[in-house]
Every structure is written in structure tokens, then in C-alpha cells.
Motif scaffolding. Structure first.
Motif, PDB file in Angstrom:
ATOM      1  N   HIS A  19       0.824  -1.223   0.000  1.00 12.22           N
ATOM      2  CA  HIS A  19       0.000   0.000   0.000  1.00 12.22           C
ATOM      3  C   HIS A  19       0.856   1.270   0.000  1.00 12.22           C
ATOM      4  CE1 HIS A  19      -3.240  -2.788   0.697  1.00 12.22           C
ATOM      5  NE2 HIS A  19      -2.653  -3.212   1.796  1.00 12.22           N
ATOM      6  N   GLU A  20       1.937   1.228  -0.751  1.00 11.27           N
ATOM      7  CA  GLU A  20       2.781   2.404  -0.886  1.00 11.27           C
ATOM      8  C   GLU A  20       2.272   3.297  -2.015  1.00 11.27           C
ATOM      9  OE1 GLU A  20       7.027   1.918  -0.845  1.00 11.27           O
ATOM     10  OE2 GLU A  20       6.866  -0.045   0.124  1.00 11.27           O
ATOM     11  N   ASP A  21       2.632   4.551  -1.969  1.00 12.56           N
ATOM     12  CA  ASP A  21       2.306   5.484  -3.040  1.00 12.56           C
ATOM     13  C   ASP A  21       3.077   5.081  -4.291  1.00 12.56           C
ATOM     14  OD1 ASP A  21       1.409   8.252  -4.094  1.00 12.56           O
ATOM     15  OD2 ASP A  21       3.599   8.326  -4.273  1.00 12.56           O
ATOM     16  N   SER A  22       2.405   5.064  -5.438  1.00 13.39           N
ATOM     17  CA  SER A  22       3.028   4.566  -6.665  1.00 13.39           C
ATOM     18  C   SER A  22       4.215   5.426  -7.100  1.00 13.39           C
ATOM     19  CB  SER A  22       1.994   4.487  -7.789  1.00 13.39           C
ATOM     20  OG  SER A  22       1.394   5.746  -8.024  1.00 13.39           O
ATOM     21  N   GLN A  23       4.067   6.738  -7.031  1.00  7.00           N
ATOM     22  CA  GLN A  23       5.161   7.603  -7.480  1.00  7.00           C
ATOM     23  C   GLN A  23       6.373   7.465  -6.574  1.00  7.00           C
ATOM     24  OE1 GLN A  23       4.054  11.663  -8.183  1.00  7.00           O
ATOM     25  NE2 GLN A  23       6.148  12.355  -8.465  1.00  7.00           N
ATOM     26  N   THR A  24       6.133   7.385  -5.269  1.00  2.47           N
ATOM     27  CA  THR A  24       7.243   7.230  -4.327  1.00  2.47           C
ATOM     28  C   THR A  24       7.958   5.907  -4.540  1.00  2.47           C
ATOM     29  OG1 THR A  24       6.077   8.581  -2.688  1.00  2.47           O
ATOM     30  CG2 THR A  24       7.854   7.164  -1.884  1.00  2.47           C
ATOM     31  N   ALA A  25       7.182   4.827  -4.691  1.00  2.00           N
ATOM     32  CA  ALA A  25       7.781   3.509  -4.890  1.00  2.00           C
ATOM     33  C   ALA A  25       8.559   3.445  -6.199  1.00  2.00           C
ATOM     34  CB  ALA A  25       6.698   2.430  -4.866  1.00  2.00           C
ATOM     35  N   LEU A  26       8.018   4.055  -7.251  1.00  5.22           N
ATOM     36  CA  LEU A  26       8.702   4.046  -8.543  1.00  5.22           C
ATOM     37  C   LEU A  26       9.995   4.849  -8.482  1.00  5.22           C
ATOM     38  CD1 LEU A  26       8.717   3.292 -11.550  1.00  5.22           C
ATOM     39  CD2 LEU A  26       7.366   5.353 -11.988  1.00  5.22           C
ATOM     40  N   ASN A  27       9.929   6.047  -7.914  1.00  2.00           N
ATOM     41  CA  ASN A  27      11.141   6.864  -7.802  1.00  2.00           C
ATOM     42  C   ASN A  27      12.207   6.152  -6.981  1.00  2.00           C
ATOM     43  OD1 ASN A  27       9.982   8.902  -9.300  1.00  2.00           O
ATOM     44  ND2 ASN A  27       9.368  10.121  -7.538  1.00  2.00           N
ATOM     45  N   ASP A  28      11.792   5.487  -5.919  1.00  6.12           N
ATOM     46  CA  ASP A  28      12.727   4.769  -5.069  1.00  6.12           C
ATOM     47  C   ASP A  28      13.396   3.635  -5.838  1.00  6.12           C
ATOM     48  OD1 ASP A  28      13.932   4.009  -2.499  1.00  6.12           O
ATOM     49  OD2 ASP A  28      12.600   2.280  -2.622  1.00  6.12           O
ATOM     50  N   ALA A  29      12.604   2.894  -6.613  1.00  8.86           N
ATOM     51  CA  ALA A  29      13.160   1.765  -7.360  1.00  8.86           C
ATOM     52  C   ALA A  29      14.148   2.224  -8.425  1.00  8.86           C
ATOM     53  CB  ALA A  29      12.026   0.960  -7.997  1.00  8.86           C
ATOM     54  N   LEU A  30      13.816   3.306  -9.119  1.00 11.43           N
ATOM     55  CA  LEU A  30      14.666   3.759 -10.225  1.00 11.43           C
ATOM     56  C   LEU A  30      15.906   4.515  -9.759  1.00 11.43           C
ATOM     57  CD1 LEU A  30      12.010   4.940 -12.841  1.00 11.43           C
ATOM     58  CD2 LEU A  30      13.232   2.763 -12.734  1.00 11.43           C
ATOM     59  N   SER A  31      15.868   5.042  -8.540  1.00 12.26           N
ATOM     60  CA  SER A  31      17.010   5.831  -8.055  1.00 12.26           C
ATOM     61  C   SER A  31      17.838   5.083  -7.025  1.00 12.26           C
ATOM     62  CB  SER A  31      16.509   7.142  -7.444  1.00 12.26           C
ATOM     63  OG  SER A  31      15.660   6.897  -6.334  1.00 12.26           O
ATOM     64  N   ARG A  32      17.509   3.803  -6.801  1.00 10.61           N
ATOM     65  CA  ARG A  32      18.238   3.040  -5.793  1.00 10.61           C
ATOM     66  C   ARG A  32      19.711   2.922  -6.164  1.00 10.61           C
ATOM     67  NH1 ARG A  32      15.828  -1.710  -6.263  1.00 10.61           N
ATOM     68  NH2 ARG A  32      14.065  -0.910  -5.086  1.00 10.61           N
ATOM     69  N   GLU A  33      20.545   2.999  -5.160  1.00 10.25           N
ATOM     70  CA  GLU A  33      21.985   2.893  -5.381  1.00 10.25           C
ATOM     71  C   GLU A  33      22.330   1.563  -6.038  1.00 10.25           C
ATOM     72  OE1 GLU A  33      26.172   3.176  -2.825  1.00 10.25           O
ATOM     73  OE2 GLU A  33      24.224   3.352  -1.822  1.00 10.25           O
ATOM     74  N   GLY A  34      23.097   1.630  -7.088  1.00 14.10           N
ATOM     75  CA  GLY A  34      23.507   0.423  -7.786  1.00 14.10           C
ATOM     76  C   GLY A  34      22.567  -0.016  -8.886  1.00 14.10           C
ATOM     77  N   PHE A  35      21.407   0.661  -8.990  1.00 16.11           N
ATOM     78  CA  PHE A  35      20.452   0.304 -10.043  1.00 16.11           C
ATOM     79  C   PHE A  35      20.622   1.300 -11.187  1.00 16.11           C
ATOM     80  CE2 PHE A  35      16.238   0.376 -12.072  1.00 16.11           C
ATOM     81  CZ  PHE A  35      16.078  -0.967 -12.325  1.00 16.11           C
ATOM     82  N   SER A  36      21.096   0.816 -12.304  1.00 13.81           N
ATOM     83  CA  SER A  36      21.393   1.712 -13.420  1.00 13.81           C
ATOM     84  C   SER A  36      20.878   1.103 -14.720  1.00 13.81           C
ATOM     85  CB  SER A  36      22.903   1.946 -13.527  1.00 13.81           C
ATOM     86  OG  SER A  36      23.220   2.733 -14.647  1.00 13.81           O
ATOM     87  N   ILE A  37      19.888   1.771 -15.339  1.00 12.88           N
ATOM     88  CA  ILE A  37      19.378   1.326 -16.623  1.00 12.88           C
ATOM     89  C   ILE A  37      19.268   2.522 -17.552  1.00 12.88           C
ATOM     90  CG2 ILE A  37      18.129  -0.676 -15.740  1.00 12.88           C
ATOM     91  CD1 ILE A  37      15.581   0.932 -15.760  1.00 12.88           C
TER      92      ILE A  37
END
Length: 230
Positions: free
Chosen positions: A37-55
Motif C-alpha cells: 500500500h505504498e504510493d506509486s510515485q514514491t515507490a517508482l522513484n525509489d526503485a529507479l534511483s536506488r543505489e547500484g540500479f542503473s538502466i
């Protein structure tokens, strides 16, 4: 964050089979939104900006489209996909979300169907074993064959399961993946035709926007170039 929500989020963070995969990232975000039940924008930003995650930017765009698209059409995707599953409630939550995400990709994106299907089946095999991979493959291949019905929700066998067209609220709710109470509210306030136009607009991906930073010295020049006035 509550302990229950934190546990769900931590479980979601283990969904990846690859560290730099836009589909895996999208699945993680969908899991966190639907089950933590997390906010979609927050969860998406967190996933894409996580350290070590680069696409690449194109992969970030794919991830974003899969997340927002699957959430936007979730009721319609779910209703159609579950036609092809004997006991969907017995499947892992992650697998159910993956099937809906892949159905969205097939139905709405101009990507060869085999790309999403092959990835999904491989992911299920990696996470849950060969047996459920076979279930995923069979269900997705069936969805692919019957995809025309997805676009015709009012016909027998379509997304709406041939709902009675004398019940316009129910028909519109399934067609546009909108809660029934909103459909009723808009129809009563604006009339059926106007309400359907609003519903259609709400089910359409919003256009991209661009905001110029007026604090930059050359913002007016950039604006002129964008408007073709240079």
C-alpha cells in the motif's frame, strides 16, 4: 512505516532476478503498491534511483509505463486474465501481478509479444519452479490468442463477460477500469455521453509535459526553439 508495511516492502525488494531489469523493477513497484500500500510515485522513484540500479533512459520509460499502465487498467486486466486461470487465488501474489503486467504490455505497448511472455515465464521459473512456469506460459499464450476479446469488453467472452448493455454503469466501469461509484456520479452529474468522454480521457495515458527553468539565462531561447520560432 508500520512493521507490517515494512515487511511487505522488504519482501517486494527481493523480487528481482536481475539487478538492472525494467520489467523486474516494474514488478517490484507494483507489488509494493498493491500489497504494501505504498504510493506509486514514491515507490517508482525509489526503485529507479536506488543505489547500484542503473538502466538506460528507454528502460526507465518502459518501467514507468508498465507501472502506471498496469495500475490504470488493473480491474480490466484482472478480469480478463483470470478467465485463463483455474485457481488464481492459489497462485503467488507476485505471479498474479506479473501476469497482469505482461498482459498490459501485450495489449497496449508496441513490443513484440514474445519478449514479454518469454521474460515472464523465465521469471516465474526462476522464482517458483518449472510447474508454475508452465501455468504462466499456458495462460499468457491463451491471452495472446484471445487478445481481440480484450478490446471488446461488451461482447460475450470479452473483458466485461458480455455484460447486459442495459446496465450502462457496469459496462462503463469495466470498459474504462473505473470504480462503479465514480461512473454513477459522473453519469448523474454530466449525463451518459459526457461521462463516457471523461472516462475515456481518464483511461488514456497523459501527454508528456516540459517545464523550463526560468532561473537559467537562456530559457527564453530554449522556449523559442521548442516552439519552432528560432
Amino acid at each position: 512505516m508500520t512493521e507490517k508495511k515494512k515487511t511487505a516492502r522488504d519482501k517486494g525488494l527481493r523480487l528481482h532476478k536481475a539487478g538492472h531489469d525494467p520489467r523486474a523493477a516494474a514488478l517490484e513497484v507494483l507489488y509494493r503498491v498493491r500489497y504494501a500500500h505504498e504510493d506509486s510515485q514514491t515507490a517508482l522513484n525509489d526503485a529507479l534511483s536506488r543505489e547500484g540500479f542503473s538502466i538506460a533512459p528507454s528502460d526507465k520509460a518502459l518501467c514507468t509505463e508498465l507501472v502506471y499502465g498496469a495500475l490504470r487498467h488493473y480491474p480490466r486486466l484482472r478480469r480478463f486474465a483470470y478467465r485463463f486461470l483455474t485457481r488464481p487465488d492459489k497462485l503467488p501474489e507476485e505471479m498474479r501481478l506479473l501476469l497482469l503486467q505482461t498482459l498490459y504490455e501485450m495489449a497496449y505497448l508496441r513490443i513484440p509479444h514474445h519478449a514479454g511472455v518469454n521474460w515472464a515465464v523465465g521469471h516465474v521459473r526462476h522464482r517458483f519452479g518449472k510447474g508454475l512456469a508452465g501455468v504462466a506460459n499456458g495462460a499468457l499464450r491463451s491471452m495472446q490468442r484471445e487478445l481481440r476479446d480484450y478490446y471488446e469488453p461488451d461482447k460475450p467472452g470479452g473483458t466485461g463477460q458480455g455484460q447486459d448493455t442495459e446496465k450502462p454503469d457496469e459496462r462503463l466501469a469495466w470498459r474504462y477500469a473505473m470504480p462503479l461509484w465514480i461512473v454513477r456520479l459522473w453519469r448523474e452529474r454530466y449525463g451518459l455521453d459526457h461521462a463516457e468522454r471523461l472516462l475515456s480521457a481518464s483511461a488514456t495515458a497523459p501527454p508528456s509535459g516540459l517545464r523550463l527553468n526560468r532561473g537559467k539565462a537562456d530559457w527564453e531561447k530554449t522556449r523559442a526553439q521548442l516552439l519552432g520560432r528560432d
